[in-house]
Scaffold this motif. Structure first.
Motif, PDB file in Angstrom:
ATOM      1  N   TYR A  12       1.023  -0.886   0.492  1.00  9.61           N
ATOM      2  CA  TYR A  12       0.084  -0.074   0.478  1.00  9.61           C
ATOM      3  C   TYR A  12       1.183   1.178  -0.493  1.00  9.61           C
ATOM      4  O   TYR A  12       1.649   1.418   1.485  1.00  9.61           O
ATOM      5  N   VAL A  13       0.668   1.992  -0.921  1.00  6.29           N
ATOM      6  CA  VAL A  13       2.297   3.425  -1.234  1.00  6.29           C
ATOM      7  C   VAL A  13       0.903   4.744  -0.864  1.00  6.29           C
ATOM      8  O   VAL A  13      -0.930   4.215  -1.159  1.00  6.29           O
ATOM      9  N   ARG A  38       9.324 -15.733  -7.970  1.00  6.36           N
ATOM     10  CA  ARG A  38       8.654 -16.579  -8.121  1.00  6.36           C
ATOM     11  C   ARG A  38       7.747 -15.405  -6.894  1.00  6.36           C
ATOM     12  O   ARG A  38       7.571 -16.172  -5.421  1.00  6.36           O
ATOM     13  N   TYR A  39       8.171 -14.127  -7.668  1.00  2.00           N
ATOM     14  CA  TYR A  39       7.028 -13.228  -6.439  1.00  2.00           C
ATOM     15  C   TYR A  39       6.227 -12.992  -7.447  1.00  2.00           C
ATOM     16  O   TYR A  39       6.214 -11.827  -9.086  1.00  2.00           O
ATOM     17  N   GLN A  40       4.923 -12.308  -6.622  1.00  2.00           N
ATOM     18  CA  GLN A  40       4.289 -11.409  -8.009  1.00  2.00           C
ATOM     19  C   GLN A  40       3.947  -9.688  -6.310  1.00  2.00           C
ATOM     20  O   GLN A  40       4.289 -10.213  -5.422  1.00  2.00           O
ATOM     21  N   ILE A  41       4.018  -8.792  -6.761  1.00  2.00           N
ATOM     22  CA  ILE A  41       4.118  -7.737  -6.143  1.00  2.00           C
ATOM     23  C   ILE A  41       3.324  -6.727  -6.345  1.00  2.00           C
ATOM     24  O   ILE A  41       2.546  -6.467  -7.930  1.00  2.00           O
ATOM     25  N   GLU A  42       2.103  -6.477  -6.049  1.00  2.00           N
ATOM     26  CA  GLU A  42       0.939  -5.583  -6.387  1.00  2.00           C
ATOM     27  C   GLU A  42       0.388  -4.578  -4.859  1.00  2.00           C
ATOM     28  O   GLU A  42       1.128  -4.144  -4.460  1.00  2.00           O
ATOM     29  N   ILE A  43       0.541  -3.938  -5.955  1.00  2.00           N
ATOM     30  CA  ILE A  43       0.701  -1.960  -5.895  1.00  2.00           C
ATOM     31  C   ILE A  43      -0.572  -2.111  -5.625  1.00  2.00           C
ATOM     32  O   ILE A  43      -1.094  -1.842  -6.611  1.00  2.00           O
ATOM     33  N   VAL A  44      -0.977  -0.800  -4.206  1.00  2.00           N
ATOM     34  CA  VAL A  44      -2.489  -0.255  -3.756  1.00  2.00           C
ATOM     35  C   VAL A  44      -1.866   1.245  -3.920  1.00  2.00           C
ATOM     36  O   VAL A  44      -1.914   1.183  -2.457  1.00  2.00           O
ATOM     37  N   ASP A  45      -2.633   1.783  -4.556  1.00  2.00           N
ATOM     38  CA  ASP A  45      -2.289   3.083  -4.380  1.00  2.00           C
ATOM     39  C   ASP A  45      -3.940   4.356  -3.265  1.00  2.00           C
ATOM     40  O   ASP A  45      -4.565   3.593  -4.178  1.00  2.00           O
ATOM     41  N   VAL A  46      -3.900   4.301  -2.221  1.00  2.00           N
ATOM     42  CA  VAL A  46      -4.641   4.177  -1.108  1.00  2.00           C
ATOM     43  C   VAL A  46      -4.980   6.162  -1.870  1.00  2.00           C
ATOM     44  O   VAL A  46      -6.750   5.658  -1.202  1.00  2.00           O
ATOM     45  N   PHE A  47      -3.997   7.010  -3.040  1.00  2.00           N
ATOM     46  CA  PHE A  47      -5.349   8.031  -2.310  1.00  2.00           C
ATOM     47  C   PHE A  47      -6.179   7.553  -4.059  1.00  2.00           C
ATOM     48  O   PHE A  47      -7.449   7.966  -4.562  1.00  2.00           O
ATOM     49  N   LYS A  48      -6.090   6.674  -4.479  1.00  2.00           N
ATOM     50  CA  LYS A  48      -6.578   5.910  -6.421  1.00  2.00           C
ATOM     51  C   LYS A  48      -7.749   5.451  -5.545  1.00  2.00           C
ATOM     52  O   LYS A  48      -8.786   4.666  -6.719  1.00  2.00           O
ATOM     53  N   GLU A  49      -7.357   3.961  -5.001  1.00  2.00           N
ATOM     54  CA  GLU A  49      -8.461   2.754  -3.666  1.00  2.00           C
ATOM     55  C   GLU A  49      -8.728   3.511  -2.541  1.00  2.00           C
ATOM     56  O   GLU A  49      -7.902   2.829  -2.497  1.00  2.00           O
ATOM     57  N   ARG A  51     -10.962   2.790  -0.787  1.00  2.00           N
ATOM     58  CA  ARG A  51     -12.131   1.737  -0.048  1.00  2.00           C
ATOM     59  C   ARG A  51     -11.307   0.629  -0.103  1.00  2.00           C
ATOM     60  O   ARG A  51     -11.330   0.282   1.058  1.00  2.00           O
ATOM     61  N   ARG A  52     -10.221   0.380  -0.590  1.00  2.00           N
ATOM     62  CA  ARG A  52      -9.879  -0.981  -0.664  1.00  2.00           C
ATOM     63  C   ARG A  52      -8.681  -0.672   0.251  1.00  2.00           C
ATOM     64  O   ARG A  52      -8.706  -2.035   1.135  1.00  2.00           O
ATOM     65  N   ALA A  53      -8.148   0.058  -0.034  1.00  2.00           N
ATOM     66  CA  ALA A  53      -6.993   0.360   1.265  1.00  2.00           C
ATOM     67  C   ALA A  53      -7.640   0.230   2.985  1.00  2.00           C
ATOM     68  O   ALA A  53      -7.527  -1.041   3.439  1.00  2.00           O
ATOM     69  N   LEU A  54      -9.008   0.517   2.876  1.00  2.00           N
ATOM     70  CA  LEU A  54      -9.822   0.666   3.914  1.00  2.00           C
ATOM     71  C   LEU A  54     -10.378  -1.262   4.502  1.00  2.00           C
ATOM     72  O   LEU A  54     -10.418  -1.447   6.255  1.00  2.00           O
ATOM     73  N   ALA A  55     -10.618  -1.945   3.982  1.00  2.00           N
ATOM     74  CA  ALA A  55     -10.872  -3.037   3.181  1.00  2.00           C
ATOM     75  C   ALA A  55     -10.047  -3.870   4.248  1.00  2.00           C
ATOM     76  O   ALA A  55      -9.533  -4.496   4.662  1.00  2.00           O
TER      77      ALA A  55
END
Length: 55
Positions: A12-13, A38-49, A51-55
């Protein structure tokens, strides 16, 4: 023969802030060093999403 474990990370950024960029770089470097291929990184921008960050 078993397959190597796959790792998924969610980071989360806060936009393009300096701390966010550093966090992305740090996580990518750690993963590349210790989990190459052997890895995946998912970036979640709390400014753009927020509600997703709160969940």
């Amino acid at each position: 023969m078993s397959r190597p474990a796959q790792y998924k990370f969610r980071l989360y950024v806060a936009g393009d802030a300096l701390n966010s960029a550093q966090a992305r770089a740090n996580l990518a470097a750690l993963c590349q060093t210790h989990l190459a291929g052997r890895y995946q990184i998912e970036i979640v921008d709390v400014f753009k999403e927020p509600r997703r960050a709160l969940a």
